[in-house]
Structure formats: structure tokens, C-alpha cells
Motif scaffolding. Structure first.
Motif, PDB file in Angstrom:
ATOM      1  N   ARG A  59      23.955  26.859  12.938  1.00  0.00           N
ATOM      2  CA  ARG A  59      25.379  27.032  13.258  1.00  0.00           C
ATOM      3  C   ARG A  59      25.837  28.454  12.971  1.00  0.00           C
ATOM      4  O   ARG A  59      26.531  29.080  13.785  1.00  0.00           O
ATOM      5  N   LEU A  60      25.429  29.004  11.841  1.00  0.00           N
ATOM      6  CA  LEU A  60      25.846  30.350  11.472  1.00  0.00           C
ATOM      7  C   LEU A  60      25.220  31.404  12.388  1.00  0.00           C
ATOM      8  O   LEU A  60      25.865  32.394  12.744  1.00  0.00           O
ATOM      9  N   LEU A  61      23.973  31.187  12.767  1.00  0.00           N
ATOM     10  CA  LEU A  61      23.316  32.144  13.662  1.00  0.00           C
ATOM     11  C   LEU A  61      23.914  32.093  15.056  1.00  0.00           C
ATOM     12  O   LEU A  61      24.024  33.128  15.730  1.00  0.00           O
ATOM     13  N   ARG A  62      24.308  30.908  15.505  1.00  0.00           N
ATOM     14  CA  ARG A  62      24.966  30.797  16.807  1.00  0.00           C
ATOM     15  C   ARG A  62      26.282  31.598  16.784  1.00  0.00           C
ATOM     16  O   ARG A  62      26.603  32.311  17.741  1.00  0.00           O
ATOM     17  N   ARG A  63      27.002  31.518  15.681  1.00  0.00           N
ATOM     18  CA  ARG A  63      28.257  32.271  15.583  1.00  0.00           C
ATOM     19  C   ARG A  63      27.991  33.774  15.555  1.00  0.00           C
ATOM     20  O   ARG A  63      28.703  34.563  16.205  1.00  0.00           O
TER      21      ARG A  63
END
Length: 244
Positions: A59-63
Motif C-alpha cells: 500500500r505504501l509503495l503504491r502511494r
């Protein structure tokens, strides 16, 4: 939100060397803020990998990937929104020795990605994954870690997009396209950066990857899918004789 404090980073309007300087500085500072947030999220993603929270890391990498794509849009706006003459006037007002390659935000993103890679390798080892290519195979039993690997590729692709857009802006505003060397321009000739270096250094920078082993895994997966010999299998055959 401390907006007033953030605005103080901009040069006062009466001191603007050119009317377009505010547009130029606003887009650059916005990119720095996005890279600051990306650094924070990438480091958090590495921490999640260390804790086995692969979905949180994804999730953080997608952001972070989405934020990086915004910086590409901003750089494109600099190129399309400021004509060459105005751009050169703004550039002439910048302090000597400055360089877009010295961006503190981008340098910190690079550091965060190295930290992320170490955390990813540790997660692979912990899960018993032998190679990055194993995560790309259909039906892998490491779906969550595979999703992280794919998002790391997306993040790297987004940064590569910024590097390429930066290169195009240099060519469009300063010159130095490699094709010109084929027209008789001697090596080292052409425009130089504010640091005095030839813009040819960007030719190496534009293709720099943060996760080359993941890109290599993509190529290996494509070769195996296309029926090319598996290098690992070839090595096994040579070591152990003819396989039955």
C-alpha cells in the motif's frame, strides 16, 4: 497546515528575476515536497517488510509510485509552460554550481530505495524465495511478496519516467541530443550544466535503475516464457552431464 511558513520558501515577488520564475519555483518545490513524502513512505514500507506486513508495504509503495508520477507531470509542465527564451533567462538567474541532479529530495529517495532493497532481500530469504524470477511465475506461493516486487518495479519505472522527462527538457531547452554527435559535433561539445559539467552525463543518469535485479527477473521470465534456455538449467546440465 503551516501554509504561510511553506510560502516563505518562495522568493518574494519583488525579487523575482522573471515573471515565470514563480511558476518555475513552485513546481520545483512541489516536487521536493512529494519526494520528502515518498522517502517517508518508502522507509515505512521497508519497516513493514521487516515485520512481515507485505500488504502494508504494498500500500505504501503504491502511494509512493503515484506521488512520483505527479513529479513527472510537474516537470512536463515546466517544459511545456515556459518557452525556451524565458527558461534561459530564469536559468541565468540561478546560482552557479546548482544542478537538478543535486536535488535533496531525489537523493533521499535513492537512499530510501537502497534501504527498501535490503529489506526486500531479507524478506525473500526469510520466506525461502530463491530468486526474484520465482516471484513473477504464475501460481507463485508468495503472492503478497510478489505484489510488493511488482510495485517496486512500478516505482522504479515512475522514477525512470522522471529521469527521461528531465532529459527531454534538457534537450528541448539547452540542446545536447546524442543525435547531434552523429552530425559531426565533437565529444564534450555542446551545453553544460550550472556545475560546468557536460549535459552528456545525463545519458548515463537517464537509464539508472534502483532495482536492477527485478528488471533482470522480468527479462528472465520473458525468455523462459518464449522458450529460451534457462541459464540456471544450462549450468546444471554442464555441471552434471546430460539430463534425462
Amino acid at each position: 497546515m503551516r501554509f504561510t511558513a511553506a510560502v516563505r520558501a518562495l522568493r518574494p515577488l519583488p525579487e523575482m528575476p522573471h515573471p515565470d520564475f514563480l511558476f518555475f519555483q513552485t513546481l520545483h518545490l512541489t516536487a521536493e515536497l512529494l519526494w520528502y513524502n515518498m522517502h517517508f513512505d518508502i522507509v515505512r514500507a521497508a519497516e513493514d517488510l521487516g515485520c512481515g506486513d507485505y500488504r502494508g508495504a504494498h500500500r505504501l509503495l503504491r502511494r509512493a509510485t503515484d506521488l512520483q508520477r505527479l513529479t513527472v507531470t510537474h516537470l512536463s509542465q515546466v517544459r511545456s509552460g515556459i518557452p525556451q527564451t524565458e527558461f534561459l533567462q530564469i536559468r541565468a538567474s540561478l546560482p552557479e554550481g546548482g544542478s537538478g541532479l543535486d536535488s535533496p529530495g531525489m537523493r533521499n529517495v535513492q537512499k530510501a530505495c537502497r534501504h527498501l532493497w535490503r529489506a526486500f532481500c531479507a524478506a525473500m530469504e526469510s520466506d525461502g524465495v530463491c530468486s526474484e524470477a520465482e516471484l513473477l511465475r504464475a501460481g507463485t506461493t508468495h503472492q503478497d511478496l510478489a505484489a510488493v516486487a511488482l510495485e517496486m518495479l512500478e516505482l522504479d519505472d515512475a522514477v525512470l519516467g522522471w529521469q527521461q522527462e528531465h532529459q527531454r527538457m534538457v534537450w528541448a531547452r539547452l540542446g545536447g541530443h546524442p543525435t547531434l554527435r552523429g552530425l559531426g559535433e565533437p565529444p564534450g561539445a555542446g551545453p553544460v550544466s550550472l556545475t560546468g559539467r557536460s549535459v552528456e552525463v545525463l545519458d548515463r543518469f537517464v537509464g539508472h535503475m534502483r532495482f536492477p535485479r527485478l528488471w533482470q527477473a522480468v527479462q528472465q521470465h520473458q525468455e523462459s516464457f518464449a522458450g529460451a534456455p534457462d541459464p540456471a538449467a544450462v549450468g546444471t546440465t554442464r555441471a552434471g552431464g546430460t539430463r534425462s
